[in-house]
Design an enzyme around this catalytic site. Structure first.
Site, PDB file in Angstrom:
ATOM      1  N   TYR A   1       3.107   4.141   8.552  1.00 17.13           N
ATOM      2  CA  TYR A   1       3.352   3.347   9.728  1.00 17.13           C
ATOM      3  C   TYR A   1       4.238   3.963  10.577  1.00 17.13           C
ATOM      4  O   TYR A   1       4.596   3.587  11.637  1.00 17.13           O
ATOM      5  CB  TYR A   1       3.835   2.061   9.140  1.00 17.13           C
ATOM      6  CG  TYR A   1       2.849   1.086   8.287  1.00 17.13           C
ATOM      7  CD1 TYR A   1       1.749   1.485   7.904  1.00 17.13           C
ATOM      8  CD2 TYR A   1       3.033  -0.436   8.193  1.00 17.13           C
ATOM      9  CE1 TYR A   1       1.049   0.974   7.156  1.00 17.13           C
ATOM     10  CE2 TYR A   1       1.953  -1.112   7.548  1.00 17.13           C
ATOM     11  CZ  TYR A   1       1.063  -0.582   6.885  1.00 17.13           C
ATOM     12  OH  TYR A   1       0.150  -1.346   6.169  1.00 17.13           O
TER      13      TYR A   1
ATOM     14  N   LYS B   1       0.346   5.973  -5.861  1.00 14.14           N
ATOM     15  CA  LYS B   1      -1.044   6.407  -6.133  1.00 14.14           C
ATOM     16  C   LYS B   1      -0.842   8.047  -6.671  1.00 14.14           C
ATOM     17  O   LYS B   1      -1.123   8.949  -5.961  1.00 14.14           O
ATOM     18  CB  LYS B   1      -1.687   6.301  -5.091  1.00 14.14           C
ATOM     19  CG  LYS B   1      -3.117   6.906  -5.129  1.00 14.14           C
ATOM     20  CD  LYS B   1      -4.026   5.926  -5.956  1.00 14.14           C
ATOM     21  CE  LYS B   1      -5.429   6.391  -6.108  1.00 14.14           C
ATOM     22  NZ  LYS B   1      -6.460   5.587  -7.093  1.00 14.14           N
TER      23      LYS B   1
ATOM     24  N   ASP C   1      -4.056   0.891  -7.110  1.00 14.67           N
ATOM     25  CA  ASP C   1      -5.667   0.102  -7.455  1.00 14.67           C
ATOM     26  C   ASP C   1      -5.339  -0.697  -8.498  1.00 14.67           C
ATOM     27  O   ASP C   1      -6.071  -1.734  -8.646  1.00 14.67           O
ATOM     28  CB  ASP C   1      -6.669   1.151  -7.513  1.00 14.67           C
ATOM     29  CG  ASP C   1      -6.213   2.342  -8.221  1.00 14.67           C
ATOM     30  OD1 ASP C   1      -5.105   2.514  -8.718  1.00 14.67           O
ATOM     31  OD2 ASP C   1      -7.202   3.251  -8.328  1.00 14.67           O
TER      32      ASP C   1
ATOM     33  N   ASP D   1       2.507  -3.706   2.154  1.00 14.88           N
ATOM     34  CA  ASP D   1       1.986  -4.731   3.088  1.00 14.88           C
ATOM     35  C   ASP D   1       0.585  -5.044   2.490  1.00 14.88           C
ATOM     36  O   ASP D   1       0.408  -6.320   2.500  1.00 14.88           O
ATOM     37  CB  ASP D   1       1.413  -3.961   4.330  1.00 14.88           C
ATOM     38  CG  ASP D   1       0.955  -4.602   5.519  1.00 14.88           C
ATOM     39  OD1 ASP D   1       1.155  -5.747   5.544  1.00 14.88           O
ATOM     40  OD2 ASP D   1       0.410  -3.982   6.313  1.00 14.88           O
TER      41      ASP D   1
ATOM     42  N   ASP E   1       0.152  -9.584   0.790  1.00 19.35           N
ATOM     43  CA  ASP E   1      -0.689 -10.345   1.219  1.00 19.35           C
ATOM     44  C   ASP E   1      -1.544 -11.002   0.121  1.00 19.35           C
ATOM     45  O   ASP E   1      -1.681 -12.258  -0.209  1.00 19.35           O
ATOM     46  CB  ASP E   1      -1.882  -9.934   2.083  1.00 19.35           C
ATOM     47  CG  ASP E   1      -1.310 -10.055   3.602  1.00 19.35           C
ATOM     48  OD1 ASP E   1      -0.063 -10.101   3.838  1.00 19.35           O
ATOM     49  OD2 ASP E   1      -2.123 -10.170   4.544  1.00 19.35           O
TER      50      ASP E   1
HETATM   51  C1  IPM Z   1       3.659  -7.500   7.911  1.00 19.62           C
HETATM   52  C2  IPM Z   1       2.724  -7.369   9.201  1.00 19.62           C
HETATM   53  C3  IPM Z   1       3.083  -6.384   9.892  1.00 19.62           C
HETATM   54  C4  IPM Z   1       3.154  -5.047   9.170  1.00 19.62           C
HETATM   55  C5  IPM Z   1       2.212  -5.927  11.071  1.00 19.62           C
HETATM   56  C6  IPM Z   1       1.971  -7.115  12.145  1.00 19.62           C
HETATM   57  C7  IPM Z   1       2.665  -4.529  11.702  1.00 19.62           C
HETATM   58  O1  IPM Z   1       1.326  -7.045   8.400  1.00 19.62           O
HETATM   59  O2  IPM Z   1       4.688  -7.789   8.301  1.00 19.62           O
HETATM   60  O3  IPM Z   1       3.181  -7.548   6.735  1.00 19.62           O
HETATM   61  O4  IPM Z   1       2.219  -4.268   8.609  1.00 19.62           O
HETATM   62  O5  IPM Z   1       4.148  -4.937   8.425  1.00 19.62           O
HETATM   63 MG    MG Z   2       1.216  -7.504   6.578  1.00 16.01          MG
END
Ligand code: IPM
Ligand code: MG
Length: 360
Positions: A146, A195, A227, A251, A255
């Site tokens: 990133y 990885k 993975d 990231d 989620d």
């Molecule tokens: C998170 C979000 C951010 C990230 C985005 C909005 C840049 O997905 O905080 O997880 O990827 O870090």
């Molecule tokens: Mg995110």
């Protein structure tokens, strides 16, 4: 005590969920005799609309001069919002990445635990859920893909894009230490996710994590390929205590972890630097599809405010009070739409905030 809190409401559901977190903080202030002094700071689309850029130097300075930052969410619908017609460095997300870098917030803590009451909202089967799970995802937040060099070029009429993934050993060491420190206060297990069968950055990650592990003989360390980790999270989530991983893997995995807790609207987060300073935000996004309808779940933001009290202000008792109030509201059967199940009482964003604030 008086604490200075920079508040970034942001975009989408951001202003609604932050409003409820402030309501709960104000209840804490009243009960325990503190005061929170809020300064509103623009970031993301809200800043683009006013200043043409997602984060100004003044906004960064305002955050730096506060004791902590409380944030909602930023960004809009990436296919329909005019913000996404701007060049990438002027889009909402660029503001958040710049803020994380400017404040050196390298350690992102994302706790994912399943409340007993929300088992019904967990998409996993009962036999997989077992007696539940409680893990902490430690995501490196200021390095890796990133923040690497990126460009899009055209070579002999063919478009080509580059993103680079770089880590130096110091960046790995400092997040690894944080991970082990946190594990010492939990179940003393670290799963380092990489990885390493493909990537050099992961092979270095693994080596440095092993070096750090030598200083923590009580902590069990295991390595897992990313993975496989994605699979293990839905196969046997209870095996995890601390998941330590680099920026992009964290990231994605966070989620996934949030979804198995019932809803992304439940997952809090803290982003910390070397000091007591931190930025606290729900792990979920700005959910533009439900913005302004007063139906978003404010619990992740409220729990993020609790993390702020604990990590930045050392107010453990007050943080406990918020977490207990959340637990109590769930036990009493109140649910926002995202975690609703049969027999429960459906409430909106504002009512959920009131219920939690009343129980602090
Ligand atoms: C998170 C979000 C951010 C990230 C985005 C909005 C840049 O997905 O905080 O997880 O990827 O870090
Ligand atoms: Mg995110």
């Amino acid at each position: 005590m008086n604490y200075k809190v920079a508040v970034i409401s942001g975009d989408g559901i951001g202003p609604e969920i932050v409003r409820e977190a402030r309501k709960v903080l104000d209840a804490v202030a009243k009960k325990y005799g503190h005061s929170f002094q809020y300064t509103d700071v623009l970031m993301g689309g809200a800043s683009i609309d006013v200043h043409g850029i997602p984060l100004t130097d003044e906004a960064i300075a305002a955050c730096k001069s506060a004791d902590a930052v409380l944030m909602g969410s930023i960004g809009g619908n990436t296919t329909t919002s005019p913000w996404y017609k701007l060049p990438p460095e002027k889009r909402p997300e660029a503001g958040l990445l710049k803020l994380r870098k400017s404040l050196n917030l390298f350690a992102n803590l994302r706790p994912a635990l399943l409340y007993n009451e929300l088992k019904g909202a967990c998409p996993l089967k009962d036999e997989v859920i077992g007696s539940g799970f409680d893990m902490m995802i430690m995501r490196e937040l200021t390095g890796g893909l990133y923040f690497g060099e990126r460009k899009t070029v055209e070579e002999n009429g063919v478009r080509k894009a580059y993103d680079s993934l770089t880590y130096d050993e110091n960046e790995i060491r400092r997040i690894a230490k944080r991970g082990f420190d946190i594990a010492m206060k939990r179940k003393k297990k670290v799963t380092s996710v990489d990885k390493a069968n493909v990537l050099d950055s992961s092979r270095l990650w693994r080596k440095v994590v092993e070096e750090v592990a030598k200083d923590y003989p009580e902590v069990t360390l295991e390595h897992m390929l990313v993975d496989n980790c994605a699979m293990q999270l839905v196969k046997d989530p209870a095996q995890f205590d601390v998941i330590l991983t680099e920026n992009m893997f964290g990231d994605i995995l966070s989620d996934e972890a949030s979804m198995i807790t019932g809803s992304i609207g439940m997952l809090a987060s803290a982003s910390l630097n070397d000091t007591k300073f931190g930025l606290y935000e729900p792990s979920g996004g700005s959910a533009p599809d439900i913005a302004g309808q007063n139906i978003a779940n404010p619990i992740a933001t409220i729990l993020s405010a609790a993390m702020m009290l604990r990590f930045s202000f050392d107010l453990d008792k007050e943080a406990d009070a918020i977490e207990k109030a959340v637990q109590q509201v769930l036990t009493e059967g109140y649910r926002t739409g995202d975690i609703m199940s049969e027999g429960c009482k459906k409430v909106n964003t504002n009512e959920m905030g009131d219920l939690i604030a009343e129980r602090v």
